[in-house]
Design a protein around this motif. Sequence first.
Motif, PDB file in Angstrom:
ATOM      1  N   LEU A  99       0.882  -1.106  -0.181  1.00  0.00           N
ATOM      2  CA  LEU A  99       0.090   0.388   0.073  1.00  0.00           C
ATOM      3  C   LEU A  99       1.278   1.768  -0.036  1.00  0.00           C
ATOM      4  CD1 LEU A  99      -2.979   0.874   0.229  1.00  0.00           C
ATOM      5  CD2 LEU A  99      -2.614   0.680   2.295  1.00  0.00           C
ATOM      6  N   VAL A 100       1.984   1.288   0.463  1.00  0.00           N
ATOM      7  CA  VAL A 100       3.105   2.332   0.502  1.00  0.00           C
ATOM      8  C   VAL A 100       3.408   2.853  -0.183  1.00  0.00           C
ATOM      9  CG1 VAL A 100       4.513   3.536   2.068  1.00  0.00           C
ATOM     10  CG2 VAL A 100       2.628   2.501   3.653  1.00  0.00           C
ATOM     11  N   SER A 101       3.987   1.705  -0.833  1.00  0.00           N
ATOM     12  CA  SER A 101       4.653   1.272  -2.678  1.00  0.00           C
ATOM     13  C   SER A 101       3.551   2.312  -3.478  1.00  0.00           C
ATOM     14  CB  SER A 101       5.006   0.145  -2.648  1.00  0.00           C
ATOM     15  OG  SER A 101       6.089  -0.523  -1.417  1.00  0.00           O
ATOM     16  N   LEU A 102       2.578   1.526  -3.327  1.00  0.00           N
ATOM     17  CA  LEU A 102       1.611   2.259  -4.638  1.00  0.00           C
ATOM     18  C   LEU A 102       1.697   3.356  -4.651  1.00  0.00           C
ATOM     19  CD1 LEU A 102      -0.308   1.049  -6.654  1.00  0.00           C
ATOM     20  CD2 LEU A 102      -2.374   0.994  -5.044  1.00  0.00           C
ATOM     21  N   PHE A 103       1.277   4.113  -3.138  1.00  0.00           N
ATOM     22  CA  PHE A 103       1.505   5.519  -2.632  1.00  0.00           C
ATOM     23  C   PHE A 103       1.907   6.294  -3.531  1.00  0.00           C
ATOM     24  CE2 PHE A 103       1.575   9.240  -0.263  1.00  0.00           C
ATOM     25  CZ  PHE A 103       0.403   9.952  -0.075  1.00  0.00           C
ATOM     26  N   LEU A 104       3.715   5.426  -2.340  1.00  0.00           N
ATOM     27  CA  LEU A 104       4.511   6.056  -3.483  1.00  0.00           C
ATOM     28  C   LEU A 104       5.222   6.968  -4.491  1.00  0.00           C
ATOM     29  CD1 LEU A 104       6.899   8.549  -2.167  1.00  0.00           C
ATOM     30  CD2 LEU A 104       8.432   5.821  -1.330  1.00  0.00           C
ATOM     31  N   LEU A 105       4.682   5.102  -5.190  1.00  0.00           N
ATOM     32  CA  LEU A 105       4.835   5.472  -7.216  1.00  0.00           C
ATOM     33  C   LEU A 105       4.249   6.118  -7.275  1.00  0.00           C
ATOM     34  CD1 LEU A 105       6.234   3.887  -9.280  1.00  0.00           C
ATOM     35  CD2 LEU A 105       4.402   2.123  -9.520  1.00  0.00           C
ATOM     36  N   VAL A 106       3.045   6.101  -7.152  1.00  0.00           N
ATOM     37  CA  VAL A 106       2.313   7.215  -7.387  1.00  0.00           C
ATOM     38  C   VAL A 106       2.059   8.556  -7.932  1.00  0.00           C
ATOM     39  CG1 VAL A 106      -0.305   8.018  -8.149  1.00  0.00           C
ATOM     40  CG2 VAL A 106      -0.360   6.090  -8.348  1.00  0.00           C
ATOM     41  N   PHE A 107       2.458   8.876  -6.429  1.00  0.00           N
ATOM     42  CA  PHE A 107       3.202  10.312  -5.811  1.00  0.00           C
ATOM     43  C   PHE A 107       4.030  10.445  -6.750  1.00  0.00           C
ATOM     44  CE2 PHE A 107       4.764  13.640  -2.899  1.00  0.00           C
ATOM     45  CZ  PHE A 107       4.192  14.338  -3.387  1.00  0.00           C
ATOM     46  N   LEU A 108       5.050   9.869  -6.889  1.00  0.00           N
ATOM     47  CA  LEU A 108       6.431  10.247  -7.000  1.00  0.00           C
ATOM     48  C   LEU A 108       6.434  10.673  -8.405  1.00  0.00           C
ATOM     49  CD1 LEU A 108       9.142   7.829  -5.266  1.00  0.00           C
ATOM     50  CD2 LEU A 108       8.412  10.832  -4.712  1.00  0.00           C
ATOM     51  N   GLY A 109       5.419   9.275  -9.280  1.00  0.00           N
ATOM     52  CA  GLY A 109       5.165   9.681 -10.792  1.00  0.00           C
ATOM     53  C   GLY A 109       4.740  10.946 -11.292  1.00  0.00           C
ATOM     54  N   PHE A 110       3.598  11.464 -10.271  1.00  0.00           N
ATOM     55  CA  PHE A 110       3.168  12.584 -10.572  1.00  0.00           C
ATOM     56  C   PHE A 110       3.468  13.921 -10.402  1.00  0.00           C
ATOM     57  CE2 PHE A 110       1.330  16.812  -8.544  1.00  0.00           C
ATOM     58  CZ  PHE A 110       0.679  16.531  -9.427  1.00  0.00           C
ATOM     59  N   MET A 111       4.653  14.045  -9.236  1.00  0.00           N
ATOM     60  CA  MET A 111       6.015  14.839  -9.196  1.00  0.00           C
ATOM     61  C   MET A 111       6.866  14.965 -10.408  1.00  0.00           C
ATOM     62  SD  MET A 111       5.172  16.310  -6.552  1.00  0.00           S
ATOM     63  CE  MET A 111       6.495  17.246  -5.588  1.00  0.00           C
ATOM     64  N   SER A 112       7.407  13.944 -11.086  1.00  0.00           N
ATOM     65  CA  SER A 112       8.000  13.339 -12.184  1.00  0.00           C
ATOM     66  C   SER A 112       7.161  13.839 -13.592  1.00  0.00           C
ATOM     67  CB  SER A 112       8.932  12.208 -12.345  1.00  0.00           C
ATOM     68  OG  SER A 112       9.648  12.017 -13.062  1.00  0.00           O
ATOM     69  N   PHE A 113       6.042  13.529 -13.493  1.00  0.00           N
ATOM     70  CA  PHE A 113       5.310  14.994 -14.093  1.00  0.00           C
ATOM     71  C   PHE A 113       5.406  15.849 -14.552  1.00  0.00           C
ATOM     72  CE2 PHE A 113       1.450  16.299 -15.981  1.00  0.00           C
ATOM     73  CZ  PHE A 113       1.232  15.900 -17.097  1.00  0.00           C
ATOM     74  N   VAL A 114       5.319  17.088 -13.554  1.00  0.00           N
ATOM     75  CA  VAL A 114       5.336  17.718 -13.181  1.00  0.00           C
ATOM     76  C   VAL A 114       7.025  18.406 -13.275  1.00  0.00           C
ATOM     77  CG1 VAL A 114       5.536  19.989 -10.946  1.00  0.00           C
ATOM     78  CG2 VAL A 114       3.528  18.492 -11.160  1.00  0.00           C
ATOM     79  N   THR A 115       7.544  17.643 -13.298  1.00  0.00           N
ATOM     80  CA  THR A 115       9.221  18.726 -13.230  1.00  0.00           C
ATOM     81  C   THR A 115       9.012  18.741 -14.610  1.00  0.00           C
ATOM     82  OG1 THR A 115      10.308  17.039 -12.713  1.00  0.00           O
ATOM     83  CG2 THR A 115       9.810  18.492 -10.843  1.00  0.00           C
ATOM     84  N   THR A 116       8.141  17.144 -15.375  1.00  0.00           N
ATOM     85  CA  THR A 116       9.144  17.319 -16.518  1.00  0.00           C
ATOM     86  C   THR A 116       8.095  18.377 -17.875  1.00  0.00           C
ATOM     87  OG1 THR A 116       8.922  14.862 -16.971  1.00  0.00           O
ATOM     88  CG2 THR A 116       8.421  15.170 -19.001  1.00  0.00           C
ATOM     89  N   THR A 117       7.137  18.637 -17.176  1.00  0.00           N
ATOM     90  CA  THR A 117       6.541  19.784 -18.223  1.00  0.00           C
ATOM     91  C   THR A 117       7.210  21.638 -17.612  1.00  0.00           C
ATOM     92  OG1 THR A 117       5.183  20.116 -16.322  1.00  0.00           O
ATOM     93  CG2 THR A 117       4.776  18.837 -17.488  1.00  0.00           C
ATOM     94  N   PHE A 118       8.607  21.259 -16.400  1.00  0.00           N
ATOM     95  CA  PHE A 118       8.744  22.257 -16.213  1.00  0.00           C
ATOM     96  C   PHE A 118      10.640  22.432 -17.219  1.00  0.00           C
ATOM     97  CE2 PHE A 118       8.174  22.824 -11.694  1.00  0.00           C
ATOM     98  CZ  PHE A 118       6.702  22.893 -11.998  1.00  0.00           C
TER      99      PHE A 118
END
Length: 509
Positions: free
Chosen positions: A57-76
């Motif tokens: 559960l922790v792994s799934l949450f952290l994976l999704v959140f870090l994927g989202f943060m990586s997407f944000v900085t990719t658009t940057f």
Amino acid sequence: MSRTELAGESFLHWDTPASARWSQPTKGQVGLVYMFNLIVGTGALTMPKAFASAGWLVSLFLLVFLGFMSFVTTTFVVEAMAAANAQLRWKRMENHQEDDDSSSAASDSDSRVQDSYERAEQRPILSVQRRGSPNLFEITDRVEMGQMASMFFSKVGVNLFYFCIIIYLYGDLAIYAAAVPFSLMQVSCSATGNDSCGVEADTKHNDTDLCWGPLRRGDVYRVYLAVFTLLLGPFTFFDVQKTKYLQILTSLMRWVAFAIMIVLALVRIGRGRGEGHPPLADLSGVRNLFGVCVYSFMCQHSLPSLLTPVSSKRHLTRLVLLDYVLILAFYGLLSFTAIFSFRGDSLLDMYTLNFASCDIVSVAAVRFFLGLFPVFTISTNFPIIAVTLRNNWKTLFHREGGTYPWVVDRVVFPTITLVPPVLVAFCTHDLESLVGITGAYAGTGIQYVIPAFLVYLCRKDTQLALGPRAANKHRSPFHHTFWVGFVLLWAFSCFFFVTANIILSETKI
């Protein structure tokens, strides 16, 4: 050669598809495949063990959140690329206009006065039109992150940028230098020992266990490390070129291996032989999971080489978002099939090594292919990343108009590139910790800190150079300043959390 010119070529990611490194146009769907190939690399092989350690559960949450943060900085980074292209294009237009002014001034003094008056009347109108033109921000020139850092950062900022890149590349080389000998040691010791068939290959071994006669497993690992260094180390002293076919072969092998592992794990679970019972959460494993996830989403440094050749960039942000969704789904499928197929304490650092038993894979060719898969792929990439690191060292110490003595250029820089990661690999082959530390520190700087400062400073610079009415057509959907602050706050929190976790772990030991 100026520092900016050298920086523009100094950091090209080793896993970037060869066809994406050239200026030929590619369609958006092809660019999507290239980006998928770029992100999903060797780091994914260490993800199953990190998932099992931290809980599903922790792994799934952290994976999704870090994927989202990586997407944000990719658009940057995409926005910074567009801003850099706009400034370069604007400077070329101004230089061209100055050349036209000089040539017209030489014709006739009377006409020069008249032309100057007319241009003075017209220039504000033309400037507004150019600044408002969407073509000004078209991404046509490949502006690497080193060049963007030179454009938007101060001298101190540029040096810190290269320092972060260098630390990250050192971590990569250490991971690669440990992964190949470790895989060879695991496969060869299993093939010559009693556990070659019929006994669980995921049984834990110590480096003191015997492998070849009187040789212990740790000794065999160091023998393989020495051979690996002697065979691939010399490439650091030369330039590596024409790697197109090696990259294509590596990509094909990667997807064949990933597909086989997922199918075998699903078959194992479907037959009721799954042994994994992962916990919901185990905070002690979050540190390594965080570093592995950051490492596995790393792509920001290679976006200029990857996205510039895409012919149509109208829906670039949507394509990148789709890519991240597919990558999240793939990481989740790979990791969840692994943690429910194998016991958490039996998962090895390199997931491919869990399939080296007859009990799991009956076909010997498949067992050896999966066991040696990291050897083939990493060995082709090690010389490329080593040359990349060497060039970054040269760029960091480069001075305008200066050249290096032959000994410094051909001996000193390659030596300081090769020796430290080999020493680290000699001391440890704990791949999960190596990936976790590299991703948690240098990876956080590249994936969060650098893109956040790039987009913030490029916005300020664009307003000063082109005016407040300049509209960047590739502006990030997260254009509010809040997102820049949030990314930097998250990066600082990551540094603090990982450091505190390491200190607490060492204290307990």
